[in-house]
Design a protein around this motif. Structure first.
Motif, mmCIF file in Angstrom:
data_model
loop_
_atom_site.group_PDB
_atom_site.id
_atom_site.type_symbol
_atom_site.label_atom_id
_atom_site.label_comp_id
_atom_site.label_asym_id
_atom_site.label_seq_id
_atom_site.Cartn_x
_atom_site.Cartn_y
_atom_site.Cartn_z
ATOM 1 N N SER A 90 0.822 -1.209 0.000
ATOM 2 C CA SER A 90 0.000 0.000 0.000
ATOM 3 C C SER A 90 0.858 1.263 0.000
ATOM 4 C CB SER A 90 -0.974 -0.001 1.179
ATOM 5 O OG SER A 90 -0.292 -0.136 2.393
ATOM 6 N N GLU A 106 0.821 4.204 -2.752
ATOM 7 C CA GLU A 106 0.618 5.584 -2.308
ATOM 8 C C GLU A 106 1.626 6.545 -2.946
ATOM 9 O OE1 GLU A 106 -1.636 8.310 -0.260
ATOM 10 O OE2 GLU A 106 -1.978 6.156 -0.165
ATOM 11 N N ASN A 126 -8.020 11.495 9.000
ATOM 12 C CA ASN A 126 -9.354 11.500 8.420
ATOM 13 C C ASN A 126 -9.988 12.861 8.673
ATOM 14 O OD1 ASN A 126 -12.086 11.119 7.835
ATOM 15 N ND2 ASN A 126 -12.036 9.007 8.512
ATOM 16 N N THR A 127 -10.568 13.458 7.641
ATOM 17 C CA THR A 127 -11.130 14.798 7.793
ATOM 18 C C THR A 127 -12.302 14.829 8.755
ATOM 19 O OG1 THR A 127 -12.508 14.461 5.844
ATOM 20 C CG2 THR A 127 -10.415 15.625 5.539
ATOM 21 N N ILE A 145 -17.586 14.445 2.095
ATOM 22 C CA ILE A 145 -18.023 14.023 0.769
ATOM 23 C C ILE A 145 -18.401 15.216 -0.097
ATOM 24 C CG2 ILE A 145 -19.668 12.599 -0.514
ATOM 25 C CD1 ILE A 145 -17.672 11.041 1.280
ATOM 26 N N HIS A 200 -17.888 18.423 0.896
ATOM 27 C CA HIS A 200 -17.025 19.538 1.286
ATOM 28 C C HIS A 200 -17.838 20.729 1.766
ATOM 29 C CE1 HIS A 200 -13.457 17.965 -1.264
ATOM 30 N NE2 HIS A 200 -14.023 17.041 -0.563
ATOM 31 N N TYR A 245 -9.759 16.310 -0.543
ATOM 32 C CA TYR A 245 -10.075 15.470 -1.680
ATOM 33 C C TYR A 245 -11.423 14.783 -1.472
ATOM 34 C CZ TYR A 245 -5.213 16.235 -2.864
ATOM 35 O OH TYR A 245 -4.024 16.820 -3.168
ATOM 36 N N LYS A 246 -12.047 14.377 -2.561
ATOM 37 C CA LYS A 246 -13.376 13.770 -2.489
ATOM 38 C C LYS A 246 -13.396 12.472 -1.704
ATOM 39 C CE LYS A 246 -15.329 15.876 -6.565
ATOM 40 N NZ LYS A 246 -15.997 15.695 -7.827
ATOM 41 N N ASP A 247 -12.255 11.776 -1.632
ATOM 42 C CA ASP A 247 -12.234 10.505 -0.902
ATOM 43 C C ASP A 247 -12.112 10.690 0.609
ATOM 44 O OD1 ASP A 247 -9.600 11.292 -0.618
ATOM 45 O OD2 ASP A 247 -8.746 9.444 -1.438
ATOM 46 N N GLY A 248 -12.165 11.958 1.077
ATOM 47 C CA GLY A 248 -12.118 12.207 2.513
ATOM 48 C C GLY A 248 -10.722 12.470 3.044
ATOM 49 N N THR A 249 -9.707 12.394 2.207
ATOM 50 C CA THR A 249 -8.355 12.677 2.649
ATOM 51 C C THR A 249 -8.039 14.148 2.410
ATOM 52 O OG1 THR A 249 -7.413 12.095 0.498
ATOM 53 C CG2 THR A 249 -7.585 10.333 2.150
#
Length: 141
Positions: free
Chosen positions: A24, A28, A87-88, A98, A100, A131-135
């Motif tokens: 992973s 990354e 994690n946001t 998701i 924002h 980012y849209k993925d929550g990061t």
């Protein structure tokens, strides 16, 4: 010159901090999975490109710490001295990662003339990209 054995220990510490295995972590930073294995085993030395990919993907990693162990990890900033938030949703409970959107008021920027534009002498404290993925990535000048 970089001590490969010590570099591999610091690389392992970065992977442990982010709960990433070799596969992973390679995904990354966008390198081959065997590259991580060879560096961790001491077979290969890290290239400059490899090091820069780590620094780009993980801004909390200090270049000098990664290369020669001087400095700190995670990077100490003026505001926070703890481990980076992963994690946001931990950052703000009233923020929807998701969409924002600010859940309380859609956003906190006034939509009238009371909003003050920055002046030339204002300094940027930090920039956060969500980012849209929550990061997110946190950049501190």
């Amino acid at each position: 010159m970089v001590n490969s054995d010590q570099f591999s220990k610091r690389l392992q510490k970065v992977m442990d901090e982010y709960d990433l295995n070799a596969t992973s972590f390679a995904d990354e930073i966008d390198v081959g999975r065997s590259s991580i294995s060879h560096i961790l085993s001491g077979r290969n030395k890290p290239s400059l490109e490899f090091v820069m990919k780590i620094i780009a993907a993980f801004p909390e990693v200090e270049l000098y710490w990664l290369l020669n162990g001087k400095g700190s990890f995670p990077k100490k900033s003026a505001e926070t001295t703890s481990a980076p938030i992963k994690n946001t949703t931990q950052l703000r409970a009233d923020f929807d990662p998701i969409t924002h959107d600010d859940v309380k008021s859609k956003n906190n920027i006034p939509h009238d003339d009371s909003y003050r534009e920055t002046e030339k002498n204002d300094q940027i404290e930090r920039i956060v990209i969500f980012y849209k993925d929550g990061t997110f990535k946190n950049f501190v000048p």
